[in-house]
Design a protein around this motif. Structure first.
Motif, PDB file in Angstrom:
ATOM      1  N   GLY A 260      10.226 -67.249  18.477  1.00 59.72           N
ATOM      2  CA  GLY A 260       9.003 -67.280  18.518  1.00 59.72           C
ATOM      3  C   GLY A 260       8.383 -68.349  17.459  1.00 59.72           C
ATOM      4  O   GLY A 260       9.310 -68.643  16.405  1.00 59.72           O
TER       5      GLY A 260
ATOM      6  N   ASN B 139      14.225 -60.726  18.158  1.00 58.28           N
ATOM      7  CA  ASN B 139      12.931 -61.309  17.784  1.00 58.28           C
ATOM      8  C   ASN B 139      12.868 -62.175  16.514  1.00 58.28           C
ATOM      9  O   ASN B 139      12.102 -63.012  16.402  1.00 58.28           O
ATOM     10  CB  ASN B 139      12.069 -60.380  18.000  1.00 58.28           C
ATOM     11  CG  ASN B 139      11.719 -59.674  19.512  1.00 58.28           C
ATOM     12  OD1 ASN B 139      11.891 -60.769  20.587  1.00 58.28           O
ATOM     13  ND2 ASN B 139      11.330 -58.524  19.892  1.00 58.28           N
TER      14      ASN B 139
ATOM     15  N   GLN C 222      12.593 -67.883  30.920  1.00 54.01           N
ATOM     16  CA  GLN C 222      11.689 -68.657  31.643  1.00 54.01           C
ATOM     17  C   GLN C 222      12.355 -69.386  32.815  1.00 54.01           C
ATOM     18  O   GLN C 222      11.907 -69.666  33.651  1.00 54.01           O
ATOM     19  CB  GLN C 222      11.315 -69.732  30.728  1.00 54.01           C
ATOM     20  CG  GLN C 222      10.409 -68.841  29.480  1.00 54.01           C
ATOM     21  CD  GLN C 222      10.131 -70.051  28.575  1.00 54.01           C
ATOM     22  OE1 GLN C 222      10.048 -71.145  28.680  1.00 54.01           O
ATOM     23  NE2 GLN C 222       9.283 -69.474  27.514  1.00 54.01           N
TER      24      GLN C 222
ATOM     25  N   LYS D 134      11.901 -65.300  27.668  1.00 58.41           N
ATOM     26  CA  LYS D 134      10.405 -64.825  27.862  1.00 58.41           C
ATOM     27  C   LYS D 134      10.058 -63.534  27.171  1.00 58.41           C
ATOM     28  O   LYS D 134       9.071 -63.231  26.468  1.00 58.41           O
ATOM     29  CB  LYS D 134      10.017 -64.932  29.234  1.00 58.41           C
ATOM     30  CG  LYS D 134       8.618 -64.631  29.597  1.00 58.41           C
ATOM     31  CD  LYS D 134       8.064 -65.134  30.823  1.00 58.41           C
ATOM     32  CE  LYS D 134       9.176 -65.090  32.070  1.00 58.41           C
ATOM     33  NZ  LYS D 134       8.490 -65.301  33.415  1.00 58.41           N
ATOM     34  N   THR D 135      10.797 -62.487  27.542  1.00 65.36           N
ATOM     35  CA  THR D 135      10.510 -61.170  26.964  1.00 65.36           C
ATOM     36  C   THR D 135      12.143 -60.642  26.923  1.00 65.36           C
ATOM     37  O   THR D 135      12.913 -60.760  27.804  1.00 65.36           O
ATOM     38  CB  THR D 135       9.630 -60.521  28.240  1.00 65.36           C
ATOM     39  OG1 THR D 135      10.574 -60.254  29.426  1.00 65.36           O
ATOM     40  CG2 THR D 135       8.390 -61.004  28.393  1.00 65.36           C
ATOM     41  N   LEU D 136      11.989 -59.695  26.145  1.00 65.98           N
ATOM     42  CA  LEU D 136      13.154 -58.621  25.964  1.00 65.98           C
ATOM     43  C   LEU D 136      12.672 -57.248  25.703  1.00 65.98           C
ATOM     44  O   LEU D 136      11.616 -57.022  25.059  1.00 65.98           O
ATOM     45  CB  LEU D 136      14.236 -59.007  24.883  1.00 65.98           C
ATOM     46  CG  LEU D 136      14.029 -58.983  23.607  1.00 65.98           C
ATOM     47  CD1 LEU D 136      15.363 -59.119  22.556  1.00 65.98           C
ATOM     48  CD2 LEU D 136      13.217 -60.116  23.219  1.00 65.98           C
ATOM     49  N   ARG D 137      13.382 -56.294  26.436  1.00 64.84           N
ATOM     50  CA  ARG D 137      12.791 -54.733  26.403  1.00 64.84           C
ATOM     51  C   ARG D 137      14.230 -53.775  26.610  1.00 64.84           C
ATOM     52  O   ARG D 137      15.269 -54.209  26.915  1.00 64.84           O
ATOM     53  CB  ARG D 137      11.949 -54.470  27.493  1.00 64.84           C
ATOM     54  CG  ARG D 137      12.361 -54.782  28.889  1.00 64.84           C
ATOM     55  CD  ARG D 137      11.472 -54.334  30.040  1.00 64.84           C
ATOM     56  NE  ARG D 137      11.747 -54.730  31.208  1.00 64.84           N
ATOM     57  CZ  ARG D 137      12.649 -54.001  31.914  1.00 64.84           C
ATOM     58  NH1 ARG D 137      13.114 -52.763  31.450  1.00 64.84           N
ATOM     59  NH2 ARG D 137      13.330 -54.374  33.265  1.00 64.84           N
TER      60      ARG D 137
ATOM     61  N   PHE E 167      16.839 -58.971  29.180  1.00 65.05           N
ATOM     62  CA  PHE E 167      16.309 -60.158  28.686  1.00 65.05           C
ATOM     63  C   PHE E 167      15.985 -60.981  29.930  1.00 65.05           C
ATOM     64  O   PHE E 167      16.552 -61.037  30.899  1.00 65.05           O
ATOM     65  CB  PHE E 167      17.125 -61.002  28.213  1.00 65.05           C
ATOM     66  CG  PHE E 167      18.073 -60.768  26.903  1.00 65.05           C
ATOM     67  CD1 PHE E 167      17.635 -61.278  25.658  1.00 65.05           C
ATOM     68  CD2 PHE E 167      18.831 -59.720  26.730  1.00 65.05           C
ATOM     69  CE1 PHE E 167      17.992 -60.939  24.447  1.00 65.05           C
ATOM     70  CE2 PHE E 167      19.449 -59.409  25.500  1.00 65.05           C
ATOM     71  CZ  PHE E 167      19.011 -59.902  24.242  1.00 65.05           C
ATOM     72  N   GLU E 168      14.449 -61.268  29.759  1.00 65.04           N
ATOM     73  CA  GLU E 168      13.935 -62.169  30.973  1.00 65.04           C
ATOM     74  C   GLU E 168      13.819 -63.442  30.412  1.00 65.04           C
ATOM     75  O   GLU E 168      13.114 -63.853  29.625  1.00 65.04           O
ATOM     76  CB  GLU E 168      12.785 -61.595  31.422  1.00 65.04           C
ATOM     77  CG  GLU E 168      11.958 -62.270  32.764  1.00 65.04           C
ATOM     78  CD  GLU E 168      10.799 -61.564  32.936  1.00 65.04           C
ATOM     79  OE1 GLU E 168       9.827 -62.178  34.038  1.00 65.04           O
ATOM     80  OE2 GLU E 168      10.290 -60.522  32.561  1.00 65.04           O
TER      81      GLU E 168
ATOM     82  N   ILE F 136      16.798 -55.487  19.816  1.00 68.78           N
ATOM     83  CA  ILE F 136      15.352 -56.337  20.072  1.00 68.78           C
ATOM     84  C   ILE F 136      14.621 -56.895  18.644  1.00 68.78           C
ATOM     85  O   ILE F 136      14.467 -58.054  18.769  1.00 68.78           O
ATOM     86  CB  ILE F 136      14.529 -55.256  20.672  1.00 68.78           C
ATOM     87  CG1 ILE F 136      14.991 -54.971  22.077  1.00 68.78           C
ATOM     88  CG2 ILE F 136      12.949 -55.846  20.866  1.00 68.78           C
ATOM     89  CD1 ILE F 136      14.289 -53.794  22.886  1.00 68.78           C
TER      90      ILE F 136
END
Length: 533
Positions: free
Chosen positions: A146, A142, A176, A161-164, A173-174, A138
């Motif tokens: 950005g 990251n 867009q 959009k997001t990663l967690r 990984f999410e 992550i």
């Protein structure tokens, strides 16, 4: 998978000791292959089995004193193999240009390809012994994305959009929107997985999780690497120690190879290839792929801000002459876009530009000009024969009312002082295994490596749309239209696709099949090659 692909895969697995001879014979005989043919294949694969040990030296025709190991700034022929050797990546591109598991042992996608879940394999360690976790992944990704990121790879991750983390070994990984090529994107040589350091990563300590540890790095001079004893994959990194030398001068690089000072040399000049091939101690290799030689024009600088001027120049280039005299058969003509004829979505119906003085003059007239005076900066640092190529362009363009003055630039500092700085120059690209990667890196509006500073709203819209489109035929139509837009409105002349031509000494053992997505076996030669007995 058809029979040929299966047999080829089994041959590679036997060569890499992933199956034994009995398993190989059982598998290929089941396809209907005769016993004699199967035995011959087995003998050949076993003879090419990599051996462990020894030290090797590679002469690289790229590198500069300002280079650094910030993963977001990795670029070109020296730092790319260095990064791929020292660092680990979630996915990898194999010799067949397919995406394969690497640090990620598996992944799954949602039905619309907008959510991707990657599972890390067990037992992966950084060079300092610490285990690689989802938190490191992550932090590493990251770092590359950005608004605050300075990474040249940031455009490739713009859709994240997001990663967690979902536990210590799983990353979600999410996106867009849907992206069918997302696993391929994560194989990019900039997206190294490095130790997390607070909200960022620690890249300055040179601690990776790749097959080799970095012992020393002198920018513009050399790098020394030693095999990482605890690497997770025992079937790679056969050589104990590698040294990478910066040898920008083509003649010096070939002389070092002939003398045995180095074991491999990249970027062989086609003009000298036939002489090199006569050396009994040198083996010449030619690999067709996505590499192309380009001549970008800065579209925010006159006269290149006018598309008719750019089109006049493109029609004024004798492409076949360049292939014949510069590549000497090691390549084919290009059509002013970066997608190779062997790629999945290549637009074979697009009109092929040829040398046409009438069309060149037509576009000059449309631009309100009877003649044109321009300067073309070139250096053999761009590619072997780049200065000669510029001279040939000048000669053919003169027949179209375009007067091209060739300015020979120094090799040293070419990429920092000339490329993207001078209005018109020579350049090269290794290309990428999938269309989205190449277009996103070099033609999308505003990206760092858009070498002509070109911007086209329709192209950008198609790029985003094709990325999310899961219907293959619709993707083909969209990528075909993008090729047409780049060819006929873009700021880059791409007159030829060049095979990767490199040479090795008998001291090196190499696989039968080389990767074609980058030079020197997909720039993974340190992992894939071995010291021959």
């Amino acid at each position: 998978m058809d029979k040929f692909q299966y047999v080829r895969q089994m041959e590679q697995r036997l060569q890499m000791r992933q199956v034994d001879r009995r398993q190989f014979m059982r598998g290929v005989l089941a396809t209907g292959m005769t016993l004699g043919a199967a035995t011959l294949l087995a003998d050949r694969a076993i003879a090419a089995t990599p051996k462990k040990g020894g030290s090797m030296v590679a002469g690289i025709g790229h590198g500069g004193s300002t280079e650094q190991l910030d993963p977001g700034q990795i670029a070109a022929g020296f730092l790319i193999p260095l990064s791929l050797g020292v660092n680990g990546f979630l996915t990898a591109i194999d010799a067949e240009s397919n995406v394969q598991p690497s640090l990620a042992q598996s992944w799954e996608a949602s039905p619309d390809a907008s959510v991707w879940t990657f599972t890390l394999r067990d037992g992966v360690e950084f060079h300092n012994g610490r285990s690689v976790t989802a938190d490191d992944v992550i932090a590493s990704i990251n770092y590359q994305r950005g608004e605050k990121s300075t990474s040249t790879g940031a455009p490739l991750l713009a859709g994240v959009k997001t990663l967690r983390a979902d536990g210590p070994q799983t990353i979600v990984f999410e996106l867009q929107g849907g992206n069918a090529d997302f696993p391929a994107i994560l194989s990019d040589y900039r997206f190294a997985i490095l130790p997390a350091d607070g909200d960022s990563i620690d890249w300055r300590s040179n601690i990776g999780c790749g097959a080799y540890q970095l012992k020393s790095f002198q920018p513009g001079i050399s790098a020394d690497l030693v095999r990482h004893a605890n690497h997770w994959n025992p079937d790679v990194a056969h050589v104990d120690e590698w040294k990478l030398l910066v040898l920008l001068d083509t003649t010096a690089r070939m002389a070092a190879l002939s003398a045995g000072t180095i074991d491999v040399a990249d970027k062989v000049d086609p003009k000298t290839a036939k002489f090199i091939s006569r050396d009994p101690n040198v083996t010449l290799h030619s690999v067709a792929g996505t590499q192309h030689y380009s001549f970008p024009m800065l579209t925010n600088v006159g006269p290149f801000d006018g598309n008719n001027v750019r089109q006049a120049i493109k029609w004024g280039i004798d492409r076949q002459e360049l292939v014949d005299k510069i590549l000497l058969g090691y390549g084919q003509v290009g059509n002013d876009h970066p997608i190779g004829s062997g790629q999945k979505y290549f637009n074979a119906e697009l009109e092929q530009k040829t040398f046409d003085p009438d069309k060149a003059k037509f576009h000059l007239k449309q631009a309100g000009l009877d003649s044109l005076d321009v300067e073309l900066s070139s250096s053999d640092a761009a590619f072997p024969g780049a200065v000669d190529a510029a001279t040939l362009i000048s000669n053919s363009a003169a027949k179209c009312g375009i007067n091209v003055t060739v300015k020979r630039e120094p090799n040293d500092g070419y990429w920092s002082e000339v490329w993207t700085k001078k209005p018109w120059c020579a350049s090269y690209w290794a290309g990428r295994p999938v269309e989205d990667l190449m277009f996103s890196l070099a033609f999308q509006s505003g990206v760092a490596w858009n070498e002509s500073l070109w911007s086209n709203e329709k192209f950008d819209t198609l790029l985003v749309g094709a990325r999310a489109e899961l219907d293959s035929e619709k993707r083909r139509q969209m990528y075909g239209e993008m090729q047409e837009i780049v060819a006929n409105q873009g700021g880059v002349a791409i007159p030829m696709f060049a095979s990767y031509v490199f040479a090795t000494r008998p001291t090196l053992g190499t696989p039968e099949k080389f990767g074609s997505n980058l030079d020197l076996d997909g720039s993974s030669f340190m992992e894939r090659w071995w010291k021959a007995e």
